[in-house]
Each structure stands twice: as structure tokens, then as C-alpha cells.
Design a protein around this motif. Sequence first.
Motif, PDB file in Angstrom:
ATOM      1  N   HIS A 113       0.827  -1.218   0.000  1.00 61.52           N
ATOM      2  CA  HIS A 113       0.000   0.000   0.000  1.00 61.52           C
ATOM      3  C   HIS A 113       0.859   1.265   0.000  1.00 61.52           C
ATOM      4  O   HIS A 113       0.415   2.304   0.468  1.00 61.52           O
ATOM      5  N   ASP A 116      -0.691   4.544  -1.415  1.00 59.79           N
ATOM      6  CA  ASP A 116      -1.737   5.098  -0.556  1.00 59.79           C
ATOM      7  C   ASP A 116      -1.136   5.737   0.688  1.00 59.79           C
ATOM      8  O   ASP A 116      -1.547   6.828   1.103  1.00 59.79           O
ATOM      9  N   ARG A 382      -5.327  -7.110  -0.230  1.00 56.55           N
ATOM     10  CA  ARG A 382      -5.417  -6.518  -1.558  1.00 56.55           C
ATOM     11  C   ARG A 382      -4.404  -7.092  -2.546  1.00 56.55           C
ATOM     12  O   ARG A 382      -4.599  -7.042  -3.759  1.00 56.55           O
ATOM     13  N   TRP A 488     -10.859  -0.837  -0.064  1.00 58.56           N
ATOM     14  CA  TRP A 488      -9.398  -0.870  -0.125  1.00 58.56           C
ATOM     15  C   TRP A 488      -8.826  -0.331  -1.429  1.00 58.56           C
ATOM     16  O   TRP A 488      -7.685   0.141  -1.464  1.00 58.56           O
TER      17      TRP A 488
END
Length: 515
Positions: A113, A116, A382, A488
Motif C-alpha cells: 500500500h 496510498d 489486496r 481498499w
Amino acid sequence: MSVPALRILLLNPPHTAIGSRVPREQLPPLGLLSIGGPLLDAGFAVELLDAEFGPMPIDEVVRQVVERAPDLLMVGHSGSTSAHPTIARIAARAKQALPRLRIVYGGVFPTYHWRDVLSREPAVDCIVRGEGERTAVLLAQALARGEEPAGVPGLAYRRNGRIVDTGPAEMLTDLDQARVGWELIDHDRYSYWGGMKAVVVQFSRGCPYLCSYCGQRGFWTRWRHRDPVEFAQELARLYREHGVRLINFADELPTGSRKAWKAFLEALIAENVGLTLVGSTRAGDIVRDADILHLYKRAGVIRFLLGIESYSEATLQTIRKGASVREDQQAIRLLREHGIISMATYVVGFDEDGDRDYWNSLRHLLRYDPDQIQLLYATPHRWTPYYDSVAARKVIQTDPRKWDYKHQVLATRGVPPWRVLLWVKAIEAIMQLRPRALYRSLLHPDRDVLRGMRWYVRMGRRVWLRELFEFFFAGGRTRRGPSVEEFWGASLAEHENALAKPQRRRIPIRTLPQA
């Protein structure tokens, strides 16, 4: 070449997960110690702040960070997804108090991630993606020289408001080249298994199997193992020099190579130390090793966790488990015959389960007859292929701190959440209170098995009650949540392998000379 002074603080943040808060025992943060050793050897001043003790309130964590005033704060947690919100809060508060502080974030969640995190958390300066031993040292050296770390693979950071990706880090092919920084901890503070002084270790990294839901397999990218004899010698030193008695394996599959695992067992037996070993493996490896399970017991293995996952052969095929019901049953029987506790983990929620599915699960587990049972909830990550299969399902838990496998996060059409909980708690109660389980917990003739069974009953009872309390009084669920993908983001499954694969290099397995 001398390295300019750079003070580094490794931070293990407080974790909100039930499994972290209920036991009154703590295990050392192996991930942070694994980068601490190479950083120390590179000449850096390194200190560990383990905020899991207490747990330490965030105000106190920030106060201690400010008091130490490091140049570099490196933070991460093994419970990566559920720890992220806490890490983000600590980073923001620490940066506010120490604006010049550089904050580096590592672990499984930020590895995938990273876009993000860098977009939403301005306090985080840099992310280490994948294995951190080599990357952390190269990053610290570049920062100590006042250089931008653009040439260090395995990083993501900001430059002039833009996110820079330096590409994947290359994996460590020789796991013995980077040592664990055991000197960063006070061994007397860490215990497990009912007060036994304990550490967490890794004999191997990775897993060659293709389970679609596994959030760890791709992080390590390829299965590798340490030198069996050197590893046994390290465990023996921990026993003799620090009084460590319990070894908890963090490996996904320590038994992946029969030859290497057998060499380790023989080397540890030769060290003649009274260690107790607990870990996880696959049922197939236990069946494969039926003829050497006596070596498991002699070396100190007292429990192996086996991922049973489902009663349905169709579900096992769908999630690419690569196992069979018959093999699982045989592994549990073999472990019992050799005085080794079997813990079966069983995951609910892979499918849109109905009441009959839960009833069949109970019947299935009773046939298996494991010594211990742990029910978990399907939790999509994810970066796994499983994420794609549930992307359209609704999320009923929008607090990432509860994405810890012990809270329901996915909606099911056939059974409301309260009834799912009652099925799960009923299955656990029936399994642990059946006559066979009670006998093993109260009257088992093997004292080591009896200790492990009684410890688990004490801890399991508290977890069981805590889960009920949280569900009814602190659940925080929503009836009209977003889909998994809306919550997500788009799937990252195509990036599941986090490390660049080097050319294969065969490392010979060293064994003890035969008498």
C-alpha cells in the motif's frame, strides 16, 4: 569507510488486536530485531522502543520518541494491516513534535500500500518494501551522507511532492548473512507458553504453495532456509547465554525441505539443550516425515499449527490450498502418536456460508480430533489472488484495526453476523469441552503436553470471552458498508511478489558428521 553519526530508534507500536491484548505475555519483535542487527554491524547507534508492553498509550509513545530524539525513526509491526492506523497516528504526532525527524515505515501492509500511505500520511517520509535487512542499511548510509536514496532498491519516498519508486529490493539468498540484533532486547521481559522465557525466530522464509488467500507468501517471494547447523547453534546460545526456553517459529513453512529440517533437528539434539519449539507447518510435511517425527519430539517440538481451513474439498481447491482432508486427519493422528500437540486453524467466510455449512464444519472438526482449535474469519488482502474473488462482497467492518482475523469483516448473505459469531463460539466451545480434549487438558500423562494444553485453555478462555464482549459492546460494524474494492481499492494481486528474484544459487546443506 566511516559512517557519519546517525541515531536510529526502532519502534514496535502497541497493537489493538485481540491476540496481542489478551495474553499477558510478550514476544520480541523479530522483524525490527532483524534489521537492527545489520544496522548495528554497519556502525549505527540503534535503540528499540517496544510499546507493546502495557500496551503503551500513544501519548507515552510520542513522549519517549521525543525524549530519545533520534535522527531516524523506523517503525513496523508483524500485525501489519491492523497496526497501520496506530502507526499513522504515532507518525503524525511524532513529526509534529520533532519536525526534522525522518520516519521510515516497513512491513507487509506498507510494502503493497505504499502509494496510498505516501499519499495520505504526510508524516511518513519513506517506505521500505519487502525484506528490510539490506535496504535499511543502504538507506541509513545514504541519509547519513546527506544523499538522496534514489539508488537504493526497495524504497518508495517523496521528492518535490512526487512519489519516487526505486523498484523492488533483491531478496536475501543467504539468510545467514544478516544476523538478528538480540542485544537490543532484555530477554527477561519476554515470555510465552505460560511464563517460559521466549524468542521468535525464522529458520526459513516464504512458501512454495499457491494458497490464494495468504498475505505472506508473496512478501517473501521464494522459499529459502538458513544453514541448519548454524541455526541450531544460535538457538543453543540463546538458551545458554540468555536463559531462553521457548522458541516460537515465525516461518510459514519451516519444514519445507525435509533434508534441511532433519539436519536442523539432528544439530539441535546434538546441542543437548532443553528447548521447547512451537510453530506452523503443512499437514503434508508431517505425513512426509512420519519416519522422523521422533526427531521432532527429541529436539523439543511440542506443538505444530496446521492450517485446515475448510471441510469442503471444493473450497480447498478454490483457494488453492494444495491439501486433502485425508492428509489433514493423518497428520493430526501422527502428531498425537509422537506426543506433539496439534492445533487446527479453521477459516470461516471463504464462501457465503449457511447454517448447514457451519454444522458440517463442526462435524468435520470432530472427526479430525485436533488437540487445540482456532477459528478465524476470512480476511482478504489486496495483494492476494483471493482479493479478486471477493472484491464485490460487502464489508461490515470498516475499522482496519479489526482486520486481524478475529473479527468478521465480510458480509454473508445466508447468515447474519450475530449467528456467525454464535456458530464460531459454539464450535470452539464444543471442541475444547469434549471429553477427549478435557482429558488432554487435565490428565495427559506427558507433562510437556499437559502444560501446553492447560496454558492454551487459560488463554483461549479469555480470548473467547473478549470476542463475545467486543462483538456485542464494541463491534463497530455497519450494515451498509462498501464493497471490498471500494473500501481498499483496486486489486494489487499482479504485484504479489514483493522482491526481485536473483539467479538461483544452490546453497549446500551442512549436516553433522555421522557417528
